[in-house]
Design a protein around this motif. Structure first.
Motif, mmCIF file in Angstrom:
data_model
loop_
_atom_site.group_PDB
_atom_site.id
_atom_site.type_symbol
_atom_site.label_atom_id
_atom_site.label_comp_id
_atom_site.label_asym_id
_atom_site.label_seq_id
_atom_site.Cartn_x
_atom_site.Cartn_y
_atom_site.Cartn_z
ATOM 1 N N GLU A 147 0.831 -1.201 0.000
ATOM 2 C CA GLU A 147 0.000 0.000 0.000
ATOM 3 C C GLU A 147 0.873 1.261 0.000
ATOM 4 O O GLU A 147 0.590 2.229 -0.706
ATOM 5 N N ARG A 148 1.951 1.241 0.778
ATOM 6 C CA ARG A 148 2.855 2.403 0.819
ATOM 7 C C ARG A 148 3.608 2.573 -0.499
ATOM 8 O O ARG A 148 3.813 3.699 -0.966
ATOM 9 N N LEU A 149 4.036 1.453 -1.088
ATOM 10 C CA LEU A 149 4.718 1.556 -2.382
ATOM 11 C C LEU A 149 3.775 2.102 -3.450
ATOM 12 O O LEU A 149 4.176 2.902 -4.309
ATOM 13 N N GLU A 150 2.518 1.679 -3.393
ATOM 14 C CA GLU A 150 1.524 2.191 -4.337
ATOM 15 C C GLU A 150 1.379 3.703 -4.220
ATOM 16 O O GLU A 150 1.112 4.396 -5.204
ATOM 17 N N ALA A 151 1.572 4.208 -3.011
ATOM 18 C CA ALA A 151 1.443 5.648 -2.775
ATOM 19 C C ALA A 151 2.720 6.414 -3.109
ATOM 20 O O ALA A 151 2.778 7.636 -2.919
ATOM 21 N N GLY A 152 3.760 5.712 -3.584
ATOM 22 C CA GLY A 152 4.991 6.382 -3.992
ATOM 23 C C GLY A 152 5.957 6.665 -2.871
ATOM 24 O O GLY A 152 6.710 7.660 -2.914
ATOM 25 N N ALA A 153 5.982 5.837 -1.860
ATOM 26 C CA ALA A 153 6.780 6.092 -0.669
ATOM 27 C C ALA A 153 8.279 6.134 -0.934
ATOM 28 O O ALA A 153 8.817 5.292 -1.652
ATOM 29 N N ARG A 154 8.949 7.116 -0.327
ATOM 30 C CA ARG A 154 10.408 7.090 -0.245
ATOM 31 C C ARG A 154 10.758 5.979 0.743
ATOM 32 O O ARG A 154 10.324 6.016 1.885
ATOM 33 N N THR A 155 11.550 5.010 0.289
ATOM 34 C CA THR A 155 11.702 3.765 1.032
ATOM 35 C C THR A 155 13.096 3.634 1.627
ATOM 36 O O THR A 155 14.099 3.812 0.927
ATOM 37 N N VAL A 156 13.130 3.301 2.916
ATOM 38 C CA VAL A 156 14.380 2.967 3.587
ATOM 39 C C VAL A 156 14.247 1.559 4.140
ATOM 40 O O VAL A 156 13.267 1.234 4.818
ATOM 41 N N VAL A 157 15.218 0.716 3.821
ATOM 42 C CA VAL A 157 15.256 -0.654 4.320
ATOM 43 C C VAL A 157 16.396 -0.758 5.320
ATOM 44 O O VAL A 157 17.529 -0.371 5.017
ATOM 45 N N ILE A 158 16.106 -1.256 6.500
ATOM 46 C CA ILE A 158 17.141 -1.446 7.518
ATOM 47 C C ILE A 158 17.520 -2.918 7.517
ATOM 48 O O ILE A 158 16.722 -3.781 7.876
ATOM 49 N N GLY A 159 18.749 -3.187 7.079
ATOM 50 C CA GLY A 159 19.212 -4.560 6.936
ATOM 51 C C GLY A 159 19.333 -4.949 5.478
ATOM 52 O O GLY A 159 18.350 -4.915 4.736
ATOM 53 N N ALA A 160 20.554 -5.313 5.049
ATOM 54 C CA ALA A 160 20.811 -5.610 3.636
ATOM 55 C C ALA A 160 20.728 -7.105 3.327
ATOM 56 O O ALA A 160 21.478 -7.613 2.503
ATOM 57 N N GLY A 161 19.823 -7.804 4.016
ATOM 58 C CA GLY A 161 19.613 -9.211 3.714
ATOM 59 C C GLY A 161 18.813 -9.384 2.445
ATOM 60 O O GLY A 161 18.493 -8.418 1.738
ATOM 61 N N PHE A 162 18.446 -10.626 2.145
ATOM 62 C CA PHE A 162 17.774 -10.893 0.884
ATOM 63 C C PHE A 162 16.376 -10.298 0.834
ATOM 64 O O PHE A 162 15.978 -9.715 -0.189
ATOM 65 N N ILE A 163 15.602 -10.422 1.910
ATOM 66 C CA ILE A 163 14.240 -9.893 1.881
ATOM 67 C C ILE A 163 14.256 -8.377 1.759
ATOM 68 O O ILE A 163 13.545 -7.784 0.942
ATOM 69 N N GLY A 164 15.087 -7.705 2.564
ATOM 70 C CA GLY A 164 15.174 -6.262 2.462
ATOM 71 C C GLY A 164 15.649 -5.804 1.093
ATOM 72 O O GLY A 164 15.157 -4.812 0.546
ATOM 73 N N SER A 165 16.589 -6.536 0.533
ATOM 74 C CA SER A 165 17.097 -6.183 -0.795
ATOM 75 C C SER A 165 16.023 -6.344 -1.864
ATOM 76 O O SER A 165 15.963 -5.569 -2.824
ATOM 77 N N GLU A 166 15.163 -7.346 -1.692
ATOM 78 C CA GLU A 166 14.061 -7.527 -2.642
ATOM 79 C C GLU A 166 13.063 -6.380 -2.561
ATOM 80 O O GLU A 166 12.533 -5.917 -3.577
ATOM 81 N N VAL A 167 12.814 -5.892 -1.351
ATOM 82 C CA VAL A 167 11.920 -4.740 -1.186
ATOM 83 C C VAL A 167 12.508 -3.508 -1.868
ATOM 84 O O VAL A 167 11.807 -2.788 -2.601
ATOM 85 N N ALA A 168 13.793 -3.262 -1.647
ATOM 86 C CA ALA A 168 14.446 -2.121 -2.292
ATOM 87 C C ALA A 168 14.403 -2.257 -3.805
ATOM 88 O O ALA A 168 14.173 -1.275 -4.530
ATOM 89 N N SER A 169 14.617 -3.458 -4.297
ATOM 90 C CA SER A 169 14.557 -3.708 -5.732
ATOM 91 C C SER A 169 13.179 -3.372 -6.288
ATOM 92 O O SER A 169 13.051 -2.734 -7.341
ATOM 93 N N THR A 170 12.135 -3.784 -5.573
ATOM 94 C CA THR A 170 10.774 -3.503 -6.028
ATOM 95 C C THR A 170 10.500 -2.002 -6.033
ATOM 96 O O THR A 170 9.866 -1.476 -6.961
ATOM 97 N N ALA A 171 10.979 -1.315 -5.018
ATOM 98 C CA ALA A 171 10.798 0.136 -4.968
ATOM 99 C C ALA A 171 11.459 0.806 -6.169
ATOM 100 O O ALA A 171 10.881 1.702 -6.803
ATOM 101 N N ARG A 172 12.675 0.370 -6.513
ATOM 102 C CA ARG A 172 13.375 0.953 -7.656
ATOM 103 C C ARG A 172 12.656 0.638 -8.974
ATOM 104 O O ARG A 172 12.596 1.472 -9.867
ATOM 105 N N LYS A 173 12.093 -0.576 -9.078
ATOM 106 C CA LYS A 173 11.327 -0.911 -10.288
ATOM 107 C C LYS A 173 10.144 0.033 -10.471
ATOM 108 O O LYS A 173 9.720 0.313 -11.587
ATOM 109 N N ARG A 174 9.615 0.508 -9.359
ATOM 110 C CA ARG A 174 8.498 1.449 -9.413
ATOM 111 C C ARG A 174 8.973 2.885 -9.622
ATOM 112 O O ARG A 174 8.163 3.815 -9.652
ATOM 113 N N GLY A 175 10.290 3.083 -9.702
ATOM 114 C CA GLY A 175 10.839 4.415 -9.880
ATOM 115 C C GLY A 175 10.939 5.224 -8.608
ATOM 116 O O GLY A 175 11.068 6.453 -8.648
#
Length: 422
Positions: A147-175
């Motif tokens: 829901e937050r990504l849909e709203a265009g959220a500026r995203t910060v992920v704490i922890g560079a593990g695989f799940i967090g990295s996937e979230v960051a990747s998805t955010a970048r795909k959305r621009g």
């Protein structure tokens, strides 16, 4: 129930992948007794990997978002598998002498028990008071993040593990703006080792994600909802969404005082048996001796959860014919347009890049040596390779044979590329 029917009751605690596979394996093995599935969440069993991958993606051309990744319908669970569902309330205790699982004020008797309660997200102290700060472990977490990504959220992920990295990747795909903060100087050390952790992490910078390593978080600030993340070096990052991905903790608190051995999960032998009559464990919560690798492990991956759930149920039903569960660990992760795969163990004496160049992106392969044995393999965009190395590790293949095989595969790949470009 017919006179010859099995009158025993199997209770599975944890409506997870491991829990579901335990139920399915019991029925496949011909067990026609009662099965009770206890789950803390209100949801039916669902697939977790898509929660940080496809489920967070944008909708299709018509605006339809990806569906929730449920494994089975309620009708299938109740009618085809014959399961009594107890969802929406967690197990709160275990009485091994009376053979009963406690759920709130209710006691559910069992003849055989499979513990598949998995793990829960590690919390960041004080972070849960602000709207917009989430872990990403459950379907409800993923719905909130999407829901937050849909709203265009500026995203910060704490922890560079695989799940967090996937979230960051998805955010970048959305621009969207995406930053990952990692307290360790090198990310993914536990999963892939120092050398390859740094190589994989470089994918973030290549794709426009800011990666801050070697600095901790001192505060998450906002007025009711998150506004910024303050780092230990005094700098701050503006944020509308913060995803906390700092690892998980095995969900064993309800087992305190039960008599089970608890140490980084539920301690089991090679058969996934806890040492207590009738009680087995599977999935993220099981700390068992892996005879294939020759070490005690607790694995947090899809393949192990599925296989262990089935193995635990079969052994619980027929302990006199119990079979050890051994495996070569396998996990995968999707970042940007990259598929990362790993088999084996990163606990190695040597890590050697045998194909490709991480600094140039594209395809590359690294092998891991322990003594004179091939113990692990990491591939990036080399999906055709990884399972071949898993077979070698499973068979106890030597390091020399692994290197020889890698060279043959490298040359064959180069020939295919040359042929395609000619």
């Amino acid at each position: 129930m017919s006179p010859t029917a099995d009158r025993r009751r199997l209770v599975v605690v944890g409506a997870s992948l491991a829990g579901l596979r335990a139920v399915e394996a019991a029925r496949k093995a011909g067990f026609d007794g009662e099965i009770v599935l206890v789950g803390a969440e209100r949801h039916l069993p669902y697939d977790r990997p898509p929660l940080s991958k496809a489920f967070l993606n944008e909708g299709d051309a018509d605006g339809n978002l990806p569906d929730a990744p449920f494994f089975r319908t309620e009708e299938t669970m109740r009618e085809e598998l014959g399961v009594e569902l107890r969802l929406g309330a967690p197990a709160t205790g275990l009485d091994t002498e009376a053979r009963a699982v406690v759920v709130g004020g209710e006691r559910i008797p069992y003849d055989m028990l499979v513990i598949a309660t998995g793990a829960h997200a590690r919390a960041l102290p004080g972070a849960d008071s602000l709207d917009g700060v989430y872990p990403l472990r459950t379907l409800d977490d993923s719905l909130a993040v999407r829901e937050r990504l849909e709203a265009g959220a500026r995203t910060v992920v704490i922890g560079a593990g695989f799940i967090g990295s996937e979230v960051a990747s998805t955010a970048r795909k959305r621009g969207l703006e995406a930053t990952i903060v990692e307290a360790l100087p090198t990310p993914l050390v536990r999963a892939t080792g120092h050398e390859m952790g740094a190589a994989i992490a470089a994918l973030h910078e290549m794709n426009g994600t800011t990666l801050r390593c070697g600095v901790g978080v001192s505060a998450i600030e906002g007025d009711g909802r998150v506004e910024r993340v303050v780092l230990a070096d005094g700098t701050s990052i503006e944020a509308d969404l913060v995803v906390v991905g700092i690892g998980v903790i095995p969900s064993v608190q309800w087992l305190e005082g039960s008599g089970l051995m608890l140490d980084n999960g539920v301690v089991c032998d090679e058969n996934l048996w806890t040492g207590v009559p009738g009680v087995y464990a599977a999935g993220d919560v099981a700390n068992w001796f892996n005879p294939t690798i020759g070490q005690r492990q607790r694995m947090e991956n899809w393949t192990a959860a599925a296989e262990q759930g089935a193995a635990a149920a079969r052994n619980a039903l027929h302990p006199e014919n119990a079979k050890p569960y051994g495996t070569v660990p396998y996990f995968w992760s999707d970042w940007y347009d990259v598929r990362i795969q790993f088999v084996g163990s990163p606990d190695a004496d040597e890590v050697r890049l045998v194909d490709g160049d991480p600094t140039k992106g594209g395809r590359w392969v690294a092998l891991y040596r322990r003594g004179d044995r091939l113990i692990g393999a990491l591939t990036v965009n080399a999906q055709a390779e990884i399972m071949k190395y898993r077979v070698q590790i499973m068979k106890g293949g030597s390091w020399a044979d692994g290197l020889t095989f890698a060279e043959k595969r490298r040359l064959a790949h180069e020939e295919r590329v040359a042929a395609a470009s000619s």
